[in-house]
Scaffold this active site. Structure first.
Site, PDB file in Angstrom:
ATOM      1  N   PHE A  67     -16.359  12.059   9.227  1.00 43.01           N
ATOM      2  CA  PHE A  67     -17.694  11.790   8.677  1.00 43.01           C
ATOM      3  C   PHE A  67     -17.683  11.668   7.154  1.00 43.01           C
ATOM      4  CE2 PHE A  67     -18.042  14.285  12.587  1.00 43.01           C
ATOM      5  CZ  PHE A  67     -18.745  13.386  13.375  1.00 43.01           C
ATOM      6  N   CYS A  88     -19.083   0.632   6.715  1.00 46.99           N
ATOM      7  CA  CYS A  88     -19.366   1.481   7.885  1.00 46.99           C
ATOM      8  C   CYS A  88     -20.729   1.234   8.520  1.00 46.99           C
ATOM      9  CB  CYS A  88     -19.224   2.940   7.494  1.00 46.99           C
ATOM     10  SG  CYS A  88     -17.585   3.307   6.850  1.00 46.99           S
ATOM     11  N   LYS A 106       0.839  -1.199   0.000  1.00 47.81           N
ATOM     12  CA  LYS A 106       0.000   0.000   0.000  1.00 47.81           C
ATOM     13  C   LYS A 106       0.878   1.255   0.000  1.00 47.81           C
ATOM     14  CE  LYS A 106      -3.871  -0.342   2.664  1.00 47.81           C
ATOM     15  NZ  LYS A 106      -4.510  -0.282   4.012  1.00 47.81           N
TER      16      LYS A 106
HETATM   17  C1  UGA Z   1     -21.147   6.469   5.767  1.00 44.89           C
HETATM   18  C2  UGA Z   1     -21.613   7.827   6.292  1.00 44.89           C
HETATM   19  O1  UGA Z   1     -22.546   8.400   5.363  1.00 44.89           O
HETATM   20  C3  UGA Z   1     -20.424   8.788   6.457  1.00 44.89           C
HETATM   21  O2  UGA Z   1     -20.869  10.018   7.005  1.00 44.89           O
HETATM   22  C4  UGA Z   1     -19.425   8.127   7.395  1.00 44.89           C
HETATM   23  O3  UGA Z   1     -18.280   8.938   7.586  1.00 44.89           O
HETATM   24  C5  UGA Z   1     -18.986   6.784   6.800  1.00 44.89           C
HETATM   25  O4  UGA Z   1     -20.148   5.948   6.636  1.00 44.89           O
HETATM   26  C6  UGA Z   1     -18.022   6.161   7.766  1.00 44.89           C
HETATM   27  O5  UGA Z   1     -18.448   5.752   8.859  1.00 44.89           O
HETATM   28  O6  UGA Z   1     -16.828   6.147   7.508  1.00 44.89           O
HETATM   29  P1  UGA Z   1     -20.457   5.538   3.355  1.00 44.89           P
HETATM   30  O7  UGA Z   1     -20.292   4.193   4.012  1.00 44.89           O
HETATM   31  O8  UGA Z   1     -19.409   6.025   2.421  1.00 44.89           O
HETATM   32  O9  UGA Z   1     -20.608   6.679   4.468  1.00 44.89           O
HETATM   33  O10 UGA Z   1     -21.805   5.461   2.541  1.00 44.89           O
HETATM   34  P2  UGA Z   1     -23.227   6.190   2.550  1.00 44.89           P
HETATM   35  O11 UGA Z   1     -23.247   7.258   1.550  1.00 44.89           O
HETATM   36  O12 UGA Z   1     -23.634   6.525   3.946  1.00 44.89           O
HETATM   37  O13 UGA Z   1     -24.138   5.006   2.019  1.00 44.89           O
HETATM   38  C7  UGA Z   1     -24.261   3.818   2.787  1.00 44.89           C
HETATM   39  C8  UGA Z   1     -25.198   2.851   2.119  1.00 44.89           C
HETATM   40  O14 UGA Z   1     -26.533   3.305   2.209  1.00 44.89           O
HETATM   41  C9  UGA Z   1     -24.940   2.579   0.638  1.00 44.89           C
HETATM   42  O15 UGA Z   1     -25.013   1.190   0.409  1.00 44.89           O
HETATM   43  C10 UGA Z   1     -26.055   3.322  -0.063  1.00 44.89           C
HETATM   44  O16 UGA Z   1     -26.412   2.732  -1.279  1.00 44.89           O
HETATM   45  C11 UGA Z   1     -27.181   3.180   0.961  1.00 44.89           C
HETATM   46  N1  UGA Z   1     -28.225   4.218   0.858  1.00 44.89           N
HETATM   47  C12 UGA Z   1     -27.905   5.527   1.041  1.00 44.89           C
HETATM   48  C13 UGA Z   1     -29.534   3.851   0.592  1.00 44.89           C
HETATM   49  O17 UGA Z   1     -29.855   2.657   0.434  1.00 44.89           O
HETATM   50  N2  UGA Z   1     -30.487   4.838   0.532  1.00 44.89           N
HETATM   51  C14 UGA Z   1     -30.201   6.130   0.720  1.00 44.89           C
HETATM   52  O18 UGA Z   1     -31.138   6.970   0.653  1.00 44.89           O
HETATM   53  C15 UGA Z   1     -28.885   6.487   0.977  1.00 44.89           C
END
Ligand code: UGA
Length: 441
Positions: free
Chosen positions: A151, A262, A37
């Site tokens: 976040f 996450c 990495k």
């Molecule tokens: C999430 C949080 O949004 C971040 O704020 C946080 O920092 C991060 O985890 C972490 O803990 O490091 P992430 O895992 O990148 O971020 O993804 P999200 O955008 O939260 O989406 C998560 C899941 O929810 C995805 O599978 C997405 O498809 C799903 N999702 C999202 C839905 O099914 N419906 C929605 O309306 C939004």
């Protein structure tokens, strides 16, 4: 004098944080135990897909401010050390695996210079920061430890790190807060909200935020189940409730639910920690959030069975999307890939397409078929499932796609395609949260 920073752990969080801090003008050393990495990062190459990160990394390496090494001693002159290692779910349990966080602290505790500050960014169970701080001070009495949860969203990692919507700093020391205010001076100048908290609250802010987001998604997916049963349309419902600013319209996209590295593991680790604290009842609801989420995956498989036949043996199924969300090649706990694997296990012949995640998906599920081209994926398919809402899928021409498949049946697992356009082109179009009666119209 400008601060010198180190970043311990150069995965998603660490690599992004290191590049972004360098772009803010700091000298930054990224350290990891993974030689491969580090070698890649040192050449300006990012070992995962994240928009804009590679460009930023290359630029910062060229500037001379950003370096990478596996030698922990290299950080001895740094003023602030960010711990950014992963905290995955333990094998065979729900709790967070703190092996990497503990190892990182042990590795740096005796190296860091007097007066420097160690800052945790990893997502940890509440109580970890205080335990680590005690251990750090035991080894090196002249240093302090603060907690500064992150976040960032995958797919927007650079943007979220450069322009976070808030900064949370857990510490009881004014000196530690002042140091972090120096680190984030640019953000503070942009009026980014700054929340000072104690250590446990700062740790909790992170898991509370992810639990809330998971709850929002499962809430709308529960409404999707009700809409299907009652003859409604969850997309209209989501739009209508979202106009209320107290509810808001974001994270109300019904479909196959949340995955990734996450949300799923964080809500489970939160429940496990609450149980240890004797407060399990407070988070009982998260169990339901988890099951609603996992149920969405089953519901889409039921739709496939309804639209094809109960016996999926030999049926050709095309799947659009493998990543857990668009603009990412991350397939950790990906709902799309889980569904693909389950349909394949039921006897179907499944071909999966994804613009970025095929290599990672292949490592996890080598028995699935993967195609680099959408046309090849859809060729002779008896049903098509849209499971990760990449932009390129929304731009597909339904008429052209119809000429490729055996049966024009599209199941939209993300409620993201233009139903009318697909229907007008002659497709039978189904989606989660939209009743069958409405679909027939
Ligand atoms: C999430 C949080 O949004 C971040 O704020 C946080 O920092 C991060 O985890 C972490 O803990 O490091 P992430 O895992 O990148 O971020 O993804 P999200 O955008 O939260 O989406 C998560 C899941 O929810 C995805 O599978 C997405 O498809 C799903 N999702 C999202 C839905 O099914 N419906 C929605 O309306 C939004």
């Amino acid at each position: 004098m400008s601060l010198k920073l180190s970043v311990i752990g150069t995965g998603y969080l660490g690599a992004t944080h290191a590049a972004c801090m360098a772009s803010m003008g700091f000298e930054v050393i990224g350290v990891d135990v993974d030689q491969m990495k580090i070698d890649l990062l040192a050449q300006g190459r990012v070992p995962f897909y994240e928009p804009d990160l590679e460009e930023l990394l290359t630029e910062q390496i060229k500037s001379g401010r950003l370096t990478f090494t596996t030698d922990f001693k290299a950080i001895k002159d740094c003023d602030v050390h960010f711990i950014c290692v992963g905290t995955p779910q333990v094998k065979g349990g729900n709790a967070a695996d703190l092996t990497y966080v503990d190892a990182a602290l042990e590795q740096i505790a005796s190296i860091v210079k007097a007066g420097s500050l160690v800052v945790g960014k990893s997502t940890v169970p509440v109580g970890t920061a205080s335990r680590l701080r005690t251990r750090l001070i035991q080894v090196n009495p002249d240093v302090d430890l603060a907690w500064n949860p992150e976040f960032l969203r995958e797919g927007f990692a650079v943007e979220d790190t450069l322009r976070p919507n808030r900064l949370v700093v857990g510490t009881t020391s004014d000196k530690a807060e002042a140091t972090l205010k120096q680190v984030y001076a640019k953000n503070l100048a942009d009026a980014t909200p700054w929340v000072r908290a104690d250590l446990p609250t700062a740790e909790l802010v992170k898991v509370a935020a992810n639990s809330f987001l998971a709850t929002k998604i499962s809430f709308i997916n529960a409404m999707a189940e009700i809409c299907e049963a009652a003859g409604g349309d969850v997309t209209v419902l989501a739009k209508a409730i979202g106009y209320d600013p107290r509810i808001g319209n974001r994270f109300l996209q019904a479909g196959i639910g949340f995955g990734g590295g996450c949300l799923p593991k964080d809500i489970r680790a939160f429940m496990a920690r609450a149980e240890e604290l004797g407060a399990q009842q407070a988070l009982e609801f998260l169990k339901e959030i988890d099951s609603i989420n996992l149920r969405a995956r089953q519901r889409i498989i039921e739709l496939v069975r309804k639209d094809l036949t109960d016996d999926l043996t030999g049926k050709k199924v095309a799947i659009l999307g493998a990543a857990f969300k668009p603009d990412s090649d991350d397939v950790r706990d990906s709902p799309a890939l889980d569904i693909a694997a389950q349909i394949q296990a039921a006897g179907a012949v499944v071909t999966v397409h994804d613009p970025k995640a095929i290599a990672n998906a292949q490592k996890r599920f080598p028995a699935l078929n993967f195609a680099q081209e959408i046309e090849k994926t859809l060729q002779d398919a008896e049903i098509v499932l849209h499971l990760t809402e990449w932009k390129i899928y929304r731009e597909l021409d339904p008429t052209k796609m119809k000429s490729l498949v055996k049966n024009p049946i599209m199941i939209d697992g993300r409620n993201a395609l233009d139903r009318t356009a697909w229907r007008n082109a002659g497709w039978k179009f189904r989606a989660l949260g939209v009743s069958e009666e409405l679909e027939k119209k």
